[in-house]
Design a protein around this motif. Structure first.
Motif, PDB file in Angstrom:
ATOM      1  N   UNK A 164      -5.788  13.515 -14.114  1.00 26.74           N
ATOM      2  CA  UNK A 164      -7.194  13.156 -14.299  1.00 26.74           C
ATOM      3  C   UNK A 164      -7.630  12.305 -13.102  1.00 26.74           C
ATOM      4  N   UNK A 165      -8.865  11.848 -13.110  1.00 30.70           N
ATOM      5  CA  UNK A 165      -9.371  11.043 -12.001  1.00 30.70           C
ATOM      6  C   UNK A 165      -9.915   9.723 -12.550  1.00 30.70           C
ATOM      7  N   UNK A 215     -12.831   3.669 -14.872  1.00 28.93           N
ATOM      8  CA  UNK A 215     -13.226   4.712 -15.822  1.00 28.93           C
ATOM      9  C   UNK A 215     -12.417   5.978 -15.580  1.00 28.93           C
ATOM     10  N   UNK A 216     -11.960   6.575 -16.657  1.00 28.13           N
ATOM     11  CA  UNK A 216     -11.313   7.886 -16.573  1.00 28.13           C
ATOM     12  C   UNK A 216     -12.421   8.929 -16.496  1.00 28.13           C
ATOM     13  N   UNK A 269      -6.781  12.514 -21.125  1.00 25.76           N
ATOM     14  CA  UNK A 269      -6.340  11.118 -21.150  1.00 25.76           C
ATOM     15  C   UNK A 269      -5.325  10.884 -20.028  1.00 25.76           C
ATOM     16  N   UNK A 270      -5.259   9.660 -19.547  1.00 27.24           N
ATOM     17  CA  UNK A 270      -4.295   9.367 -18.480  1.00 27.24           C
ATOM     18  C   UNK A 270      -4.136   7.873 -18.286  1.00 27.24           C
ATOM     19  N   UNK A 327      -6.265   5.328 -20.550  1.00 19.62           N
ATOM     20  CA  UNK A 327      -7.673   5.598 -20.848  1.00 19.62           C
ATOM     21  C   UNK A 327      -7.855   7.027 -21.351  1.00 19.62           C
ATOM     22  N   UNK A 328      -8.593   7.148 -22.434  1.00 17.35           N
ATOM     23  CA  UNK A 328      -8.969   8.485 -22.908  1.00 17.35           C
ATOM     24  C   UNK A 328      -9.952   9.082 -21.898  1.00 17.35           C
ATOM     25  N   UNK A 329     -10.164  10.389 -21.970  1.00 10.44           N
ATOM     26  CA  UNK A 329     -11.150  11.011 -21.086  1.00 10.44           C
ATOM     27  C   UNK A 329     -12.501  10.329 -21.312  1.00 10.44           C
TER      28      UNK A 329
END
Ligand code: BGC
Length: 734
Positions: A616-617, A643-644, A649-650, A680-682
């Motif tokens: 994720x980013x 922030x994700x 999630x990541x 962090x969740x998406x």
């Protein structure tokens, strides 16, 4: 009658209780027990408990019912039993342990909670096996990528190593098993380790090489520490006045035992007076044949007793050593709240897997090649010896007899199930080596390896695959990631570079997975779409790797050390002082170790310290602070929102570095002074706060022998790696 009987029992009970010696009363304070036991011991008993009686044990006081001490390597699992007097395995059938990931992998999680889980789990294994001292963890700083033992340590940065070692020690010791933090100090290479005399500035000693040991002692409250083989100020570190007496015992108030490294003691008088408490592994003649008197010849055995009897040394010094050993025993084997531990359990395997999954580092992932989409992938080709090679075996004293070890190939096959065909070809091969956990083992016969034929076979197979997973790197053979010697070069061995280049050319969908405990050169880095550093991950290695490859786990590991492009990009090599002349080595790189050197010289790394990608980013907001000035008694809180911004999630490791704008002494461009791993969740956003106090701003001034926080301007740099700074904020110390 009944009343009389009750009274009688009561009186008898009190009388019995009153007769229980204090040292046996588990409710009595440890120090009272120590003093009581000490005054009951004869001179011979005192000398007996401060040196070995076998390869890994020392006697207790049988007459008083005080049990033996049993040590075990350490630091990745509980070593198999060896014969009484030998390094050879005892061939027990009930000593197969859970192999945990190597400490580099643990450090790469940047997750202190996992360090505590690691310590707790390995401590439970030690306790079950009746070991009361675990010979680990190791926290020697990663100074050169050639050090054969870097895989047993926690990377190049003193702040990261300190943050990870403290919970490890606490976790181990929660089982009444002592952690023995090693190797104290300046054992940063294996080459010439037995005698090399290290010269280093006081400043580098305090800023780089000591902090993790200090944290282990003062915050982790480690009960044992192991002296190193090398010399410092011309004295061996196992009996070193400055390191052991002045710093460890007097300055840091260490109240535990200093244990020698195996064979690290060289002189009776120095061993008596320069801070050593227990002697192990001394090579006296006849030891290999198990003669009963060899342990009596130890430096701290009969020779010490003779000096005592002749009044050439004072019994107070002996009593201090004995007190420490007794304290160890009361803290461990004679502690009131001793549990039984557990061994080889699914819980421990799961802990190891979790650590492995969080430590694996996604170094590069162009065009979203990873994670592998199993629904769209029918033909997977796995290439490389490390896909099948057992990595819990070898490497020296950390070698383990694992209950099981899931190889990368097995992990990938389990995960792919019947959804894809997984084919394996070796591609390259390492020569057979002697068994690494047996110090006297012989070299096996060598067979001819046809490098070209192996490579051609792999390249041909690659053309036909939907994806190629190359699994290579280093291994635990001598000259690789192995105790006793260093690597010869930064390059991958066994001509893997040529194979990798050919594989990528044959199939652009090639993922390069490096298994190592050290940085390696990657001349093919620009061509490789995806690169993973997968470390030595122990029992669950293959399952953990498969979870990351197939996206069940979103990678969140970050490098605990720099990957330089070339060896010359590392300070110790650029300045030519490594490996010394065989007798002496001056650490001319001084405080500029790891990223501190690359920053100073403005060198781009291959992959920077703190680097690691995710599927994720993350977006970083602006940094803010609660004030822009502080005094040395105050602190500043710096905040940044993260922030994700992806769809899954990541976890991100948010890193805080401090930059000193101007100072009397030269300082690194930046230094790590804080980090937080956040999940962090998406779409989730969180405000991260770092507290900065004078400790984060200080440097060690040799001329004053003190930590100094100089007035002036500083900057807090917050980033996702040492080279990817996302936000900066200014403040002043006045
Ligand atoms: C190593 C130590 C180890 C000891 C016992 C030595 O060679 O340096 O780390 O704990 O052996 O195996």
């Amino acid at each position: 009658m009944k009343k009389i009987l009750t009274l009688l029992f009561l009186v008898l009970g009190i009388a019995t209780f009153a007769q229980t010696p204090i040292y046996l009363n588990s409710n009595a304070p440890v120090e009272d027990r120590v003093e009581d036991a000490l005054q009951r011991m004869t001179l011979a008993e005192k000398v007996a408990i401060i040196h070995a009686q076998s390869k890994f044990s020392s006697p207790g006081v049988p007459r008083l019912g005080i049990p033996e001490n049993w040590m075990s390597d350490g630091p990745h699992g509980i070593r198999a039993e060896v014969l009484w007097d030998e390094w050879y395995g005892a061939n027990w059938t009930n000593d197969s342990c859970i192999a945990f990931p190597a400490l580099t992998a643990l450090a790469a999680t940047w997750n202190p909670e996992l360090a505590e889980l690691y310590g707790k789990s390995i401590g439970e294994e030690a306790r079950y096996r009746n070991k009361n001292v675990l010979l680990g963890p190791g926290v020697n700083i990663y100074r050169t990528p050639l050090n054969g033992r870097n895989f047993e340590y926690m990377g190049e940065d003193p702040f990261l190593a300190s943050a990870m070692v403290v919970p490890y020690v606490r976790g181990v010791q929660s089982n009444n098993v002592a952690a023995c933090v090693k190797h104290f100090a300046l054992n940063n290479q294996e080459k010439y380790r037995d005698h090399i005399n290290v010269t280093v500035s006081e400043r580098a000693l305090h800023e780089i090489y000591l902090p993790a040991f200090k944290a282990a002692v003062q915050q982790g409250k480690a009960w044992a520490i192991m002296g190193s083989y090398n010399r410092y100020k011309q004295q061996h570190c196992c009996h070193n006045q400055y390191l052991l007496n002045d710093i460890l015992k007097n300055e840091w108030n260490f109240d535990g035992v200093v244990i020698s490294d195996w064979g690290g003691v060289h002189d009776t008088k120095e061993a008596i007076s320069n801070g050593l408490d227990m002697e192990f592994g001394t090579w006296t003649s006849g030891l290999n044949f198990g003669q009963s008197n060899v342990y009596d010849s130890y430096f701290l055995a009969q020779p010490y007793l003779n000096l005592l009897k002749n009044k050439e040394t004072n019994e107070d010094i002996l009593n201090d050593k004995v007190r420490r050993v007794l304290r160890l025993i009361f803290r461990t084997n004679m502690s009131p709240d001793l549990n039984y531990g557990s061994f080889g359990s699914p819980e421990h395997a799961a802990a190891g897997r979790k650590i492995a999954e969080e430590g694996i580092v996604l170094l590069q992932n162009n065009n979203g090649l990873l994670p592998v989409d199993i629904e769209k992938t029918k033909k997977i080709l796995v290439v490389g010896e490390n896909a099948i090679k057992a990595m819990t075996v070898g490497g020296g004293s950390s070698s383990l007899k694992a209950k099981y070890e899931i190889s990368p190939l097995s992990g990938i096959r389990f995960r792919a199930g019947n959804k894809a065909e997984v084919k394996y070809v070796a591609g390259y091969e390492s020569p057979a080596t002697k068994e690494q956990d047996v110090k006297d083992a012989k070299e096996p016969p060598q067979k001819k390896i046809d490098v070209i034929a192996l490579r051609n076979e792999a390249v041909a197979a690659a053309k036909d695959a939907d994806i190629v997973l190359f699994i290579g790197g280093l291994n635990k053979n001598t000259g690789q990631d192995c105790e006793g010697d260093d690597r010869n070069s930064l390059e991958l061995p066994y001509e893997q570079d040529a194979l990798i280049a050919d594989l990528i050319e044959a199939n652009p969908k090639t993922v390069i997975i490096i298994i190592s405990g050290n940085a390696v050169a990657m001349p093919w880095v620009k061509q490789a779409p995806a690169i993973i550093e997968a470390w030595y991950n122990g029992t669950e290695a293959g399952n953990a790797l498969a979870s990351v490859l197939f996206g069940d786990v979103n990678p969140s590991g970050k490098l605990p050390f720099t990957f330089p492009v070339r060896l010359q990009d590392n300070g110790a090599h650029a300045l030519g002082d490594y490996p010394g002349d065989g007798e002496n080595e001056t650490y001319k790189d001084d405080i500029f170790v790891g990223y501190r050197w690359l920053d100073k010289e403005n060198i781009q790394p291959l992959f920077p310290f703190g680097h690691g990608l995710s599927y994720t980013t993350f977006h970083y907001g602006k940094a803010t602070a609660d004030k822009n000035k502080m005094t040395a008694d105050e602190h500043i809180t710096v905040s940044v929102s993260v922030k994700n911004t992806g769809t899954i999630a990541g976890a991100e490791v948010v890193q805080l570095y401090i930059n000193d704008k101007k100072s009397a002494l030269p300082r690194p461009v930046k230094e790590l002074k804080g980090f937080q791993k956040i999940f962090l969740q998406a779409g989730e956003e969180r405000l991260i706060k770092f507290t900065i106090d004078k400790n984060a701003l200080s440097y060690y001034d040799d001329s004053k022998s003190a930590w100094i926080a100089e007035h002036g301007e500083f900057e807090a740099w917050i980033g996702s790696s040492s080279a990817d700074i996302k936000a900066k904020i200014n403040f002043e110390l006045y």
